[in-house]
Write an enzyme that holds these catalytic residues in place. Structure first.
Site, PDB file in Angstrom:
ATOM      1  N   ASN A  30       0.849  -1.192   0.000  1.00  0.00           N
ATOM      2  CA  ASN A  30       0.000   0.000   0.000  1.00  0.00           C
ATOM      3  C   ASN A  30       0.883   1.240   0.000  1.00  0.00           C
ATOM      4  OD1 ASN A  30      -2.847  -1.282   0.787  1.00  0.00           O
ATOM      5  ND2 ASN A  30      -1.279  -2.217   2.071  1.00  0.00           N
ATOM      6  N   LYS A  74      -1.756  -3.116  -8.335  1.00  0.00           N
ATOM      7  CA  LYS A  74      -1.671  -4.576  -8.440  1.00  0.00           C
ATOM      8  C   LYS A  74      -0.952  -4.986  -9.721  1.00  0.00           C
ATOM      9  CE  LYS A  74      -4.301  -4.907  -4.762  1.00  0.00           C
ATOM     10  NZ  LYS A  74      -4.522  -3.488  -4.511  1.00  0.00           N
ATOM     11  N   LYS A  82      -7.674 -10.109  -8.721  1.00  0.00           N
ATOM     12  CA  LYS A  82      -7.497  -8.825  -8.043  1.00  0.00           C
ATOM     13  C   LYS A  82      -7.655  -7.657  -9.015  1.00  0.00           C
ATOM     14  CE  LYS A  82      -4.468  -8.947  -4.621  1.00  0.00           C
ATOM     15  NZ  LYS A  82      -3.212  -9.063  -3.838  1.00  0.00           N
ATOM     16  N   GLY A  93      -8.500  -0.450  -0.350  1.00  0.00           N
ATOM     17  CA  GLY A  93      -9.559  -0.218   0.619  1.00  0.00           C
ATOM     18  C   GLY A  93     -10.228  -1.476   1.134  1.00  0.00           C
TER      19      GLY A  93
END
Length: 472
Positions: free
Chosen positions: A147, A303, A362, A367
């Protein structure tokens, strides 16, 4: 797990009820707090943030592995953010198929073409892992994601060790309490923000937390804010619509110059409800303010970039002639597969359709609660057949983690045992000025635990709860 909480305690109903009350009261005393769902924007009504009754056993060797690799991940993210050719190649297909990534990438291209207005880069990130525990194999640390924007719970995680230590002492397990490490990510995150503010060089300038409309998790922010105020660094909280650009590309809010924009917002499509929101993001990127993250660092955490990094030879691009660093990072990778158009992507689709239970699909979202599992993978891929829609996703091996028994304490929820899975996060901070890396640290950790019946979702999404590693 071996050397964890004794079965006799996990099955003692009276003791568990007493411990739960002690734990909830201690959470309130220790500041492990959230605003309530009923009053998400008011501190008149708060409750304890959800957490586990007991800390969760984590093998010491993989825990130390996660801490040790964090500074290398900091360097990797920073190197990616400076490599425009790599970002162009990695994200071209995804930017076309996913509107949100495309809008971010458009800002990146525009500001790259115009040239940087600020030489200082600040990264506050969190790398998340699960423990792969396949039959007959040693426990392996596998990265779920990194992140690079709005990495949360560094504040509350700083308050939970004493909470679980106290619970263990009351439970008659004082020796176990020594296996919960001190942890203060809030102070480390604040050190990074403070260094960036110092390098900006304007004493009256402020650190601005860019925040969402609904702020249940404000206490997590306040922990970091208070660390900054203790250093006499002025801190404000504002939203997208409050920002304006002054002369010389300086950023202003209510007449105050902004030294650092700390994004705790802007990581999901719904954070940009109007074109003005997107215009403000562009305005901030063009400004002299230090962005945390800047748009390149934001994109480095997608991702798709994670998947491309797992290709043979890619890590070597960023760490030439550093095979030990490459091995250290690569050892944490799970299997990651492209869904780009072409033979390789077709192969990935066939593999996923044949055994969907072994994978996670994904999208390019943060979030929590966005990933796709099981038969739903087949439905999504079937729906994307013959189109470029599938390039908005990547496919990852599903980590085979072992569940353990714990009690998840939530306001209004009954006290009952759950089979639980945990995710370990490690916080990293770096500050670079031009070509000079002036700070690169691992500053703490976070353990989040959820019932194994939930495939996905974090604390803010209402699925996971806060936890602590009990090192074994």
């Amino acid at each position: 797990m071996e050397q964890g909480i004794p079965e006799a305690i996990l099955s003692d109903t009276r003791l568990l009820q007493d411990l739960a009350e002690v734990a909830k009261d201690t959470a309130l005393l220790n500041g492990v707090l959230m605003r309530t769902k009923e009053e998400p924007n008011s501190s008149e009504l708060v409750t304890y943030a959800p957490f586990t009754l007991f800390p969760t056993a984590v093998p010491r060797d993989v825990f130390q592995q996660a801490l040790a690799v964090q500074t290398q991940y900091n360097l990797l993210v920073d190197k990616i953010s400076q490599d425009s050719q790599f970002l162009e190649e990695a994200l071209a297909s995804t930017a076309e198929s996913d509107d949100f990534t495309g809008r971010l990438f458009s800002i990146y291209r525009q500001t790259t073409k115009e040239g940087r207005s600020q030489s200082v880069v600040l990264g506050l990130n969190r790398s998340d892992y699960m423990l792969d525990q396949q039959e007959g194999e040693p426990t392996a640390l596998k990265q779920i994601e990194i992140n690079t924007i709005a990495a949360s719970f560094g504040g509350l995680a700083s308050h939970t060790p004493d909470l679980h230590r106290h619970v263990l002492k009351v439970a008659g397990l004082p020796d176990l309490s020594h296996r919960i490490l001190d942890n203060n990510p809030a102070a480390g995150l604040a050190r990074g923000l403070a260094k960036a503010w110092e390098l900006y060089g304007v004493e009256r300038a402020v650190v601005m937390f860019l925040v969402e409309d609904v702020q249940r998790n404000i206490m997590d922010h306040r922990c970091v804010e208070n660390e900054l105020w203790s250093r006499d660094i002025p801190t404000i909280r504002r939203k997208f619509e409050d920002v304006s650009l002054g002369s010389d590309k300086r950023l202003f809010v209510d007449g105050q110059e902004v030294a650092v924009v700390y994004f705790r917002n802007g990581y999901m499509p719904q954070n940009y409800p109007t074109e003005q929101s997107w215009a403000t993001r562009l305005l901030m990127e063009r400004s002299r303010a230090i962005k945390c993250p800047d748009i390149a660092t934001h994109l480095a955490g997608t991702k798709k970039v994670q998947q491309v990094l797992a290709r043979p030879g890619v890590l070597e691009r960023f760490f030439p002639e550093q095979p030990q660093v490459v091995q250290q990072i690569r050892a944490t990778f799970a299997g990651l597969y492209t869904l780009d158009q072409g033979l390789e992507g077709d192969k990935t689709v066939a593999m996923a359709m044949a055994n969907p239970e072994q994978f996670v699909l994904k999208p390019q979202r943060e979030g929590g609660g966005n990933n796709i599992y099981g038969s739903e993978i087949c439905r999504v891929l079937e729906d994307a057949r013959g189109s470029s829609k599938r390039t908005a996703y990547i496919l990852m091996d599903k980590v085979q983690a072992r569940a353990s028994v714990n009690y998840l304490l939530r306001r209004g929820a009954p006290l009952q045992p759950s089979q639980c899975l945990s995710e370990l996060g490690v916080f990293g901070v770096y500050v670079r000025q031009g070509t000079d890396m002036v700070m690169n640290e691992c500053v703490g950790h976070l353990l989040r635990t959820k019932s194994s019946e939930h495939a996905d979702g974090g604390v803010a999404a209402g699925v996971a709860v806060l936890d602590n590693p009990l090192l074994v």
